[in-house]
Design an enzyme around this catalytic site. Structure first.
Site, PDB file in Angstrom:
ATOM      1  N   HIS A   1      50.350  38.931  36.713  1.00 40.33           N
ATOM      2  CA  HIS A   1      49.275  39.324  37.631  1.00 40.33           C
ATOM      3  C   HIS A   1      49.281  40.836  37.839  1.00 40.33           C
ATOM      4  O   HIS A   1      50.334  41.468  37.906  1.00 40.33           O
ATOM      5  CB  HIS A   1      49.478  38.624  38.981  1.00 40.33           C
ATOM      6  CG  HIS A   1      48.434  38.938  39.999  1.00 40.33           C
ATOM      7  ND1 HIS A   1      47.123  38.534  39.888  1.00 40.33           N
ATOM      8  CD2 HIS A   1      48.505  39.643  41.169  1.00 40.33           C
ATOM      9  CE1 HIS A   1      46.442  38.955  40.943  1.00 40.33           C
ATOM     10  NE2 HIS A   1      47.255  39.641  41.723  1.00 40.33           N
TER      11      HIS A   1
ATOM     12  N   CYS B   1      42.077  39.733  37.527  1.00 43.00           N
ATOM     13  CA  CYS B   1      42.873  40.680  38.315  1.00 43.00           C
ATOM     14  C   CYS B   1      42.999  42.034  37.626  1.00 43.00           C
ATOM     15  O   CYS B   1      43.156  43.053  38.287  1.00 43.00           O
ATOM     16  CB  CYS B   1      44.244  40.109  38.657  1.00 43.00           C
ATOM     17  SG  CYS B   1      45.222  39.575  37.241  1.00 43.00           S
TER      18      CYS B   1
ATOM     19  N   GLN C   1      39.756  38.487  45.092  1.00 41.33           N
ATOM     20  CA  GLN C   1      39.668  37.909  43.747  1.00 41.33           C
ATOM     21  C   GLN C   1      39.339  36.436  43.814  1.00 41.33           C
ATOM     22  O   GLN C   1      40.064  35.644  44.415  1.00 41.33           O
ATOM     23  CB  GLN C   1      40.973  38.100  42.972  1.00 41.33           C
ATOM     24  CG  GLN C   1      40.859  37.564  41.540  1.00 41.33           C
ATOM     25  CD  GLN C   1      42.133  37.700  40.748  1.00 41.33           C
ATOM     26  OE1 GLN C   1      43.061  38.405  41.160  1.00 41.33           O
ATOM     27  NE2 GLN C   1      42.208  37.025  39.623  1.00 41.33           N
TER      28      GLN C   1
ATOM     29  N   ASP D   1      45.574  44.119  46.237  1.00 39.04           N
ATOM     30  CA  ASP D   1      45.731  42.930  45.397  1.00 39.04           C
ATOM     31  C   ASP D   1      44.697  41.913  45.851  1.00 39.04           C
ATOM     32  O   ASP D   1      44.691  41.500  47.017  1.00 39.04           O
ATOM     33  CB  ASP D   1      47.153  42.377  45.558  1.00 39.04           C
ATOM     34  CG  ASP D   1      47.439  41.167  44.674  1.00 39.04           C
ATOM     35  OD1 ASP D   1      46.474  40.534  44.189  1.00 39.04           O
ATOM     36  OD2 ASP D   1      48.624  40.838  44.488  1.00 39.04           O
TER      37      ASP D   1
END
Length: 255
Positions: free
Chosen positions: A177, A106, A100, A207
């Site tokens: 997040h 996200c 990211q 992630d």
């Protein structure tokens, strides 16, 4: 609830935070190319067995929205350093992961992680099919740059972000997040097309703010095992109630 900004050291820009809402996520997925009869998103109302039992099976992926706190950030840095120094269980090399670099992206990255790593069908020539093709043989950083520069998802994200139940915030900074949990076989099963027993499946956390995919243990009962991990690793370390879990479930939406 909405999402957090990235570690935006590479200048990937900033998007509007995406709302953690199964209807919003399903609309995003369909616009991106998901065949509606294949899968949909729905709320996970709690971590107790009776609430998990309400979720439509099979669950293909789980998206978690959680609060970023100073203790979490320290644990994240420590774990990434430990993995870099000592390694972890081998990750299936076919798992698709994106770094990211765009603030507040996200939600879209969690959606891409959930959809691309699940056995769902996409419409030919759809944005997600085109993205998969463009990203073949690319590194996670190269995929991040493609996401920054391609128009494939920015408009879909903007439409979804402005179409939720909450108003678009004027302040785009947020401390929430999205991360994603999928299940994948231990390598090299998928590459060699070797049959995999339930005992051979692993929970993988994806992630974009982390250093790479992270093995989170066996996925004997995927939803229950993810819920246990979230309870022990995320919920137990904060008094915050700003958590939301959404499942990618097989079949059309029941509503």
């Amino acid at each position: 609830m909405s999402e957090a900004k990235a570690d935006n050291s590479s200048g990937g820009g900033r998007w509007i935070p995406l709302e953690s809402n199964p209807e919003v996520l399903t609309k995003w997925a369909v616009k991106a190319g998901l065949i509606e009869s294949q899968a949909h998103f729905e709320d996970i109302y709690g971590l107790d067995p009776e609430l998990l039992g309400m979720v439509t099976q099979p669950v293909k992926a789980v998206i978690l929205l959680f609060p970023i706190t100073d203790p979490y950030e320290q644990r994240r840095r420590d774990e990434d350093a430990q993995i870099a120094a000592n390694g972890q269980n081998a990750i299936d090399p076919t798992v698709f992961w994106i770094k990211q670099t765009i603030s507040n992206a996200c939600g879209t990255i969690a959606l891409l992680h959930a959809l691309i790593n699940s056995d769902v069908t996409f419409a030919p020539e759809s944005p997600i099919e085109k993205f998969i093709e463009i990203c073949k043989d690319k590194t996670p950083d190269e995929r991040a740059k493609i996401l920054e520069t391609t128009p494939l998802f920015a408009n879909i994200h903007a439409d979804a972000a402005s179409g939720g139940q909450t108003a678009v915030p004027t302040d785009l900074d947020t401390d929430l997040h999205f991360t994603c949990f999928i299940q994948a076989p231990m390598p090299p099963s998928r590459e060699t097309e070797t049959p995999v027993s339930p005992e051979g499946m692993r929970i993988i956390e994806l992630d974009g703010r982390r250093a790479g995919p992270i093995d989170r243990g066996p996925a004997t009962k995927f939803l229950e095992d993810v819920a246990k991990f979230v309870r022990n690793t995320y919920v137990a370390h904060t008094a915050s109630m700003h958590f939301s879990m959404i499942a990618l479930c097989g079949g059309p939406s029941p509503e």
